[in-house]
Design a protein around this motif. Structure first.
Motif, PDB file in Angstrom:
ATOM      1  N   ILE A 425       0.836  -1.192   0.000  1.00  0.00           N
ATOM      2  CA  ILE A 425       0.000   0.000   0.000  1.00  0.00           C
ATOM      3  C   ILE A 425       0.876   1.248   0.000  1.00  0.00           C
ATOM      4  CG2 ILE A 425      -1.890   1.222   1.135  1.00  0.00           C
ATOM      5  CD1 ILE A 425      -2.541  -1.629   0.114  1.00  0.00           C
ATOM      6  N   GLY A 426       0.520   2.202  -0.850  1.00  0.00           N
ATOM      7  CA  GLY A 426       1.302   3.438  -0.905  1.00  0.00           C
ATOM      8  C   GLY A 426       0.443   4.653  -1.172  1.00  0.00           C
ATOM      9  N   TYR A 427       0.905   5.801  -0.678  1.00  0.00           N
ATOM     10  CA  TYR A 427       0.260   7.093  -0.903  1.00  0.00           C
ATOM     11  C   TYR A 427       1.180   7.955  -1.770  1.00  0.00           C
ATOM     12  CZ  TYR A 427      -3.095   6.411   2.992  1.00  0.00           C
ATOM     13  OH  TYR A 427      -4.092   5.972   3.822  1.00  0.00           O
ATOM     14  N   HIS A 598      -3.325  16.854  -5.897  1.00  0.00           N
ATOM     15  CA  HIS A 598      -3.821  15.490  -6.095  1.00  0.00           C
ATOM     16  C   HIS A 598      -3.259  14.563  -5.030  1.00  0.00           C
ATOM     17  CE1 HIS A 598      -5.413  16.306 -10.154  1.00  0.00           C
ATOM     18  NE2 HIS A 598      -4.323  17.039 -10.339  1.00  0.00           N
ATOM     19  N   PHE A 599      -4.092  13.634  -4.582  1.00  0.00           N
ATOM     20  CA  PHE A 599      -3.684  12.629  -3.610  1.00  0.00           C
ATOM     21  C   PHE A 599      -4.203  11.271  -4.087  1.00  0.00           C
ATOM     22  CE2 PHE A 599      -3.778  16.660  -1.519  1.00  0.00           C
ATOM     23  CZ  PHE A 599      -2.705  16.644  -0.641  1.00  0.00           C
ATOM     24  N   ALA A 600      -3.340  10.267  -4.034  1.00  0.00           N
ATOM     25  CA  ALA A 600      -3.716   8.948  -4.532  1.00  0.00           C
ATOM     26  C   ALA A 600      -3.227   7.862  -3.590  1.00  0.00           C
ATOM     27  CB  ALA A 600      -3.140   8.715  -5.930  1.00  0.00           C
ATOM     28  N   GLU A 601      -4.013   6.810  -3.495  1.00  0.00           N
ATOM     29  CA  GLU A 601      -3.613   5.597  -2.779  1.00  0.00           C
ATOM     30  C   GLU A 601      -3.684   4.429  -3.748  1.00  0.00           C
ATOM     31  OE1 GLU A 601      -5.190   2.528   0.697  1.00  0.00           O
ATOM     32  OE2 GLU A 601      -5.950   4.598   0.663  1.00  0.00           O
ATOM     33  N   VAL A 602      -2.617   3.649  -3.815  1.00  0.00           N
ATOM     34  CA  VAL A 602      -2.586   2.491  -4.694  1.00  0.00           C
ATOM     35  C   VAL A 602      -2.263   1.240  -3.898  1.00  0.00           C
ATOM     36  CG1 VAL A 602      -1.830   3.884  -6.657  1.00  0.00           C
ATOM     37  CG2 VAL A 602      -0.136   2.657  -5.284  1.00  0.00           C
ATOM     38  N   ARG A 614      -6.692   2.635  -5.550  1.00  0.00           N
ATOM     39  CA  ARG A 614      -7.686   2.393  -4.499  1.00  0.00           C
ATOM     40  C   ARG A 614      -8.569   3.613  -4.262  1.00  0.00           C
ATOM     41  NH1 ARG A 614      -5.734  -1.922  -0.727  1.00  0.00           N
ATOM     42  NH2 ARG A 614      -6.381  -0.663   1.067  1.00  0.00           N
ATOM     43  N   ARG A 615      -7.987   4.778  -4.270  1.00  0.00           N
ATOM     44  CA  ARG A 615      -8.768   6.004  -4.143  1.00  0.00           C
ATOM     45  C   ARG A 615      -7.920   7.183  -4.591  1.00  0.00           C
ATOM     46  NH1 ARG A 615      -8.151   8.580   1.288  1.00  0.00           N
ATOM     47  NH2 ARG A 615      -6.448   7.480   2.329  1.00  0.00           N
ATOM     48  N   MET A 616      -8.618   8.276  -4.919  1.00  0.00           N
ATOM     49  CA  MET A 616      -7.939   9.453  -5.447  1.00  0.00           C
ATOM     50  C   MET A 616      -8.770  10.689  -5.104  1.00  0.00           C
ATOM     51  SD  MET A 616      -6.561   9.910  -9.341  1.00  0.00           S
ATOM     52  CE  MET A 616      -5.296  11.100  -9.790  1.00  0.00           C
ATOM     53  N   LEU A 617      -8.096  11.757  -4.711  1.00  0.00           N
ATOM     54  CA  LEU A 617      -8.762  13.001  -4.369  1.00  0.00           C
ATOM     55  C   LEU A 617      -8.018  14.167  -5.014  1.00  0.00           C
ATOM     56  CD1 LEU A 617     -10.743  14.772  -2.617  1.00  0.00           C
ATOM     57  CD2 LEU A 617      -8.931  14.771  -0.880  1.00  0.00           C
ATOM     58  N   GLY A 618      -8.786  15.087  -5.583  1.00  0.00           N
ATOM     59  CA  GLY A 618      -8.221  16.330  -6.085  1.00  0.00           C
ATOM     60  C   GLY A 618      -8.922  17.512  -5.443  1.00  0.00           C
ATOM     61  N   VAL A 619      -8.158  18.497  -5.035  1.00  0.00           N
ATOM     62  CA  VAL A 619      -8.709  19.738  -4.485  1.00  0.00           C
ATOM     63  C   VAL A 619      -8.207  20.881  -5.360  1.00  0.00           C
ATOM     64  CG1 VAL A 619      -8.831  21.272  -2.491  1.00  0.00           C
ATOM     65  CG2 VAL A 619      -8.804  18.796  -2.156  1.00  0.00           C
ATOM     66  N   PHE A 620      -9.123  21.735  -5.819  1.00  0.00           N
ATOM     67  CA  PHE A 620      -8.778  22.702  -6.858  1.00  0.00           C
ATOM     68  C   PHE A 620      -9.236  24.112  -6.504  1.00  0.00           C
ATOM     69  CE2 PHE A 620      -9.423  18.536  -8.757  1.00  0.00           C
ATOM     70  CZ  PHE A 620      -8.241  18.366  -9.450  1.00  0.00           C
ATOM     71  N   SER A 621      -8.493  25.077  -7.033  1.00  0.00           N
ATOM     72  CA  SER A 621      -8.846  26.489  -6.953  1.00  0.00           C
ATOM     73  C   SER A 621      -8.935  27.022  -8.374  1.00  0.00           C
ATOM     74  CB  SER A 621      -7.798  27.261  -6.150  1.00  0.00           C
ATOM     75  OG  SER A 621      -8.038  28.652  -6.207  1.00  0.00           O
TER      76      SER A 621
END
Length: 742
Positions: A425-427, A598-602, A614-621
C-alpha cells in the motif's frame, strides 16, 4: 443561477438520441459515402496508382487521388494559428507518414466504398524514414517559440552555479510516450454543396477555425462556407482543427455536386489526427537541507513532424510553479516522419508535470521530508520568472485541504513498509497548475416580445456543458427562469468565438454572454424610463432589480416581455465581446493560473506487480464556479486521464514503417470502470477578479495536470521502485519488488 448545480439542459436530447452529431445529419437528403485509403509506407513516393478496378466496383461514383484532386490552397504560415490555415490533401505523390491519405473512394453506401477501397492498387518507392525517437533524440533544433506563443527557453539567475552549490540534488531523466485524445465520436464530416455555397456538418471544437480552414483549402469565400456543429462528441484537442475527412468530403461533394459523408475508422484516427509528442525530459532540482529550492531546470526534447512544426510547451508550467532564484527551461525538437504533434488535453502541462512532480517526490525522499511540506516550503510570493504578482493563488490551500480530507497523515513514512495481505500500500501526491487563457469571443443575446431570451454564438459544446452554463449566465443576467432561455451554438453564421479548447471556452463565452445581458438591461431600462406608458417611467435605473422575468424599481414592476413588446416588437438584442488576452492589461500585469493538489492511494500486488488505484482526491482552486456539477465532472475526467497517463496509455511505433502498432482500443489501453474506483474532486470557493468580470477560470484541463504524478509517486511509496519511463507498467515494477518475507 450562477453557481447552482443545474442539470444539463441538453441532457434529454442526448439521452433520447435527438442530439445530432456530425455523421448523423440528414438534412441534405441521401448522401454518398467516402472511405479513405491510407499509405502503407511511412516515407517515400507513389510510383503507380491503379484505380480502374475500384472505379468499376458496384456503387462507386468517384475515386479521388493526387492525379485528379482539385487544386487547393497551400498552407499559409503567415496565418497566426495553425487551426485557421488551409489543410490540403492529395496534393502530390510524396508520402510523409504512414496512413496518409492516398485516395478517397466515394460510393452509394459505406460498405460499397470500403470494399472498393481495397481494390485501389498503389505501388511505392520507399525512402528511409526517421521513425525511432531514441535514434534521433540528439539530432535536434531550436524552435522559435513553443505552443501558445510562449518563449522556447527561459533563464533566471545562474542555474549551473546554483545547482552546483546546492546541498541536495536531483538530476533525472523522464520519458513520456505518444498519447492520443480518442474521443468517443470519431472525426467525421458531411459536406453538402448548395449552389455556390458549401454546408459542412463537422465534428469541430472551433467553428470559426473550421470555416476559415475549409475556405482557404477550397479557395472559397469564407461567407460561402457554412459550418454546422451543434453537438460534438468529445474533442480533447483532436478537433481543434479540421482533418483529412473534412477536406476530402468537401472536395468530393463539390466535384460530384452531391452530399458526401466521410468518417474515420478508429484505426485511421490514430494515424491521421495527430497526437501528443513523445518526450524526453531532464529535470534538475537543487535544494538546501531545509528543502528550499535554490535551482530548478527543466529541459525537454520531443518529436515534431518535419513539415508541420508542433512544439508542446512541456517545460512552461515549471516557470510559475515553485520559487527558486536560479532557473532554466528549454525545448528542443527532433524531426520524425510521423503524424504531426497536436494539442492533447492539457498540452504541455500534462507530460511536463508528470516529470517535475515526480522529481519533487524524489527530492522529498532524498531530504526525508513530507512531500506536501516540501511544496509549501517552496511557495513563491510572485511569479518567479515574470516577476509579476499572482492574480489569485491558493495552491497552499489546496495542498492543506487535500491532505486533511485524504488522511495524508496516515501515509507510510518508509516506502514498501505497509502491506495488506499480498498488497503493498502506498500514498502519493502532487501539485497542479495551469495557465488561464482568453481569446476573442462574441455572443449575441436577443429578447423576444414574449419575454424569452435567445443566446447565439458559434461556440461549441463538446460534452462539457456549454448549453447549460450559458443558460445559467443569461438567466441570471436578465433575471429570467432557466426555461425561458434558449441557446443556439455551433453555427458559423453566428457571432464568432475561439470555441472549446484550452480551458478558455466556458469563461470566454460566459463573460461575453454576461456583457451582452448587461447591455440589454441598459437598453430595457432606457426604453422603460423614457416611455410614459411604463410603470417604470422616470424612475432611477440604479435601483433596478431583474428577477423572475420582471424588472422592478422601488415598488413598481414590469415584465421584460411587456417592455420589449411595446418598444421593440421585433425583438431587442445586444452583443457582448471578449478581447484577445494580449490586449488585456491584466494578462501582462498578473500571472493568472488555476491550481490544485492530487492525492492517490494504490495497491501493488507483491507477487505480480499488478497496480490498482484504491482512491484518489483532487482539491482545486479555479475562481468562481459556474456549475458545481459539470465542474466536478470535468475535473474527475481530467484526473482519470492522469491515471491513464501514469499506468496505461502508450502508443508504440513500428520502427520499420512508422505505423502505430497498437492503433485501436484493444491495444492502446485507457482506464475503464474497473480501473477507477473512489475518485473525488473538491473545489474551493473563489473569485479571481483579474481573470474576467465573472471571476471564473477554466477547469477542463487542470484536473489532469499533475494527476498522473500522484499515482506514480504512490507506486514508489508502495514498492520502493522508482519508474521514470512512463507509463508505469508491471514489467517495469516487478524486478524491483521487495521479497515477500522482507
Amino acid at each position: 443561477m450562477i453557481g447552482h448545480a443545474v442539470d444539463r439542459v441538453d441532457g434529454p436530447l442526448k439521452a433520447t438520441g435527438r442530439a445530432a452529431y456530425a455523421y448523423e445529419h440528414w438534412e441534405a437528403g441521401r448522401p454518398l459515402y467516402g472511405f479513405i485509403v491510407g499509405a502503407t509506407i511511412g516515407k517515400g513516393r507513389i510510383t503507380r496508382i491503379d484505380t480502374e478496378d475500384a472505379e468499376g466496383a458496384p456503387g462507386v461514383h468517384l475515386v479521388m487521388t493526387h492525379l485528379n484532386a482539385p487544386v487547393q490552397g497551400p498552407r499559409d504560415e503567415s496565418v497566426s494559428f495553425e487551426y485557421w490555415r488551409a489543410q490540403p490533401e492529395l496534393t502530390g505523390p510524396d508520402v510523409h507518414h504512414y496512413g496518409e491519405p492516398v485516395a478517397l473512394v466515394v460510393a452509394g453506401t459505406l460498405e460499397q466504398a470500403r470494399a472498393a477501397a481495397d481494390l485501389v492498387e498503389v505501388e511505392y518507392s520507399t525512402g528511409r524514414g526517421r521513425f525511432d525517437f531514441g535514434e534521433y533524440e540528439d539530432d535536434v533544433y531550436i524552435p522559435k517559440v513553443v505552443n501558445a506563443g510562449l518563449p522556447t527557453d527561459t533563464e533566471v539567475g545562474d542555474f549551473q552555479a546554483g545547482f552546483d552549490n546546492a546541498e541536495v540534488k536531483v538530476d533525472q531523466h523522464y520519458t513520456t510516450p505518444y498519447e492520443f485524445s480518442l474521443p468517443i465520436e470519431p472525426n467525421a464530416c458531411l459536406a453538402e454543396p448548395r449552389g455556390e455555397d458549401l454546408v459542412v456538418y463537422v465534428s469541430s471544437q472551433i467553428v470559426n477555425a473550421a470555416r476559415a480552414s475549409v475556405a482557404a483549402t477550397l479557395r472559397m469565400n469564407p461567407e460561402r462556407v457554412h459550418v454546422v456543429a451543434p453537438f460534438v462528441g468529445g474533442g480533447f484537442g483532436s478537433k481543434l482543427g479540421i482533418h483529412s475527412e473534412t477536406i476530402l468530403a468537401a472536395l468530393a461533394a463539390r466535384t460530384l455536386n452531391r452530399p458526401v459523408k466521410v468518417a474515420m475508422t478508429r484505426q485511421q484516427v490514430f494515424q491521421l489526427v495527430g497526437m501528443r509528442p513523445i518526450s524526453s525530459q531532464r529535470v534538475r532540482l537543487g535544494a538546501e537541507r531545509d528543502g528550499r529550492l535554490t535551482a530548478i531546470a527543466h529541459d525537454v526534447t520531443m518529436h515534431t513532424n518535419p513539415d508541420i512544426e508542433y512544439a508542446e510547451q512541456t517545460a512552461a508550467t515549471t516557470r510559475s510553479l515553485y520559487a527558486a532564484p536560479h532557473r532554466l527551461t528549454s525545448h528542443r525538437l527532433a524531426a520524425l516522419d510521423l503524424p504531426r504533434g497536436t494539442d492533447v488535453r492539457a498540452p504541455g502541462e500534462a507530460p511536463g508535470m508528470l516529470a517535475v512532480e515526480s522529481a519533487m517526490d524524489e527530492l522529498a525522499d532524498a531530504l526525508g521530508m513530507d512531500p506536501v511540506e516540501l511544496r509549501i516550503r517552496n511557495e513563491p510570493t510572485v511569479d518567479p520568472e515574470r516577476n509579476v504578482p499572482y492574480s489569485d493563488r491558493h495552491l497552499v490551500d489546496c495542498l492543506r485541504e487535500g491532505a486533511r480530507r485524504f488522511g495524508w497523515e496516515n501515509r507510510p513514512a518508509t516506502p514498501a513498509s505497509v502491506r495488506e495481505g499480498r498488497w503493498l500500500i502506498g500514498y502519493g501526491m502532487s501539485a497542479a497548475i495551469r495557465g488561464h487563457f482568453q481569446g476573442p469571443t462574441a455572443v449575441r443575446v436577443r429578447l423576444e416580445a414574449d419575454g424569452t431570451a435567445v443566446v447565439r454564438t458559434d461556440m461549441t459544446d463538446i460534452g462539457t456543458g456549454t448549453y447549460t452554463i450559458l443558460t445559467q449566465v443569461a438567466a441570471e443576467g436578465l433575471g429570467l427562469p432557466l426555461d425561458r432561455v434558449r441557446i443556439e451554438l455551433g453555427l458559423s453564421d453566428l457571432p464568432a468565438s475561439w470555441g472549446s479548447g484550452g480551458s478558455w471556452g466556458a469563461t470566454n463565452s460566459c463573460t461575453a454572454t454576461h456583457r451582452a445581458c448587461m447591455a440589454l438591461r441598459e437598453k430595457l431600462l432606457e426604453a422603460a424610463r423614457g416611455d410614459a406608458r411604463s410603470p417604470l417611467h422616470g424612475l432611477s435605473p440604479a435601483e433596478a432589480v431583474f428577477s423572475d422575468g420582471d424588472v422592478g424599481i422601488g415598488g413598481a414592476t414590469e415584465t421584460l416581455g411587456e417592455i420589449v413588446a411595446r418598444s421593440h416588437p421585433e425583438g431587442l438584442e445586444a452583443e457582448g465581446q471578449v478581447r484577445y488576452m494580449g490586449d488585456e492589461p491584466n494578462y501582462s500585469d498578473y500571472s493568472i493560473n488555476t491550481y490544485g493538489a492530487h492525492f492517490a492511494e494504490v495497491g501493488v500486488d507483491a507477487d505480480t506487480a499488478e497496480i490498482r488505484l484504491r482512491r484518489m482526491l483532487g482539491v482545486f482552486s479555479v475562481g468562481r464556479v459556474f456549475n458545481p456539477k459539470t465542474t466536478r465532472s470535468q475535473l474527475i475526467g481530467g484526473m482519470v486521464w492522469g491515471v491513464g497517463a501514469a499506468l496505461e496509455e502508450e502508443a508504440v511505433v513500428d520502427p520499420r514503417s512508422g505505423a502505430f502498432v497498437n492503433r485501436d482500443l484493444a491495444g492502446y489501453l485507457v482506464p475503464v470502470h474497473a480501473d477507477i474506483t473512489d475518485v473525488d474532486a473538491v473545489v474551493l470557493d473563489g473569485y479571481d477578479d483579474k481573470a474576467n468580470v465573472l471571476g471564473a477560470k477554466g477547469v477542463g484541463e487542470v484536473g489532469i495536470c499533475g494527476a498522473g504524478a500522484s499515482v506514480v509517486n504512490a507506486v514508489f511509496n508502495a514498492t520502493g521502485v522508482r519508474v521514470r519511463d512512463f507509463p508505469v507498467t508491471i514489467e517495469k515494477v516487478l524486478p524491483g519488488l521487495p521479497p515477500l518475507d522482507a
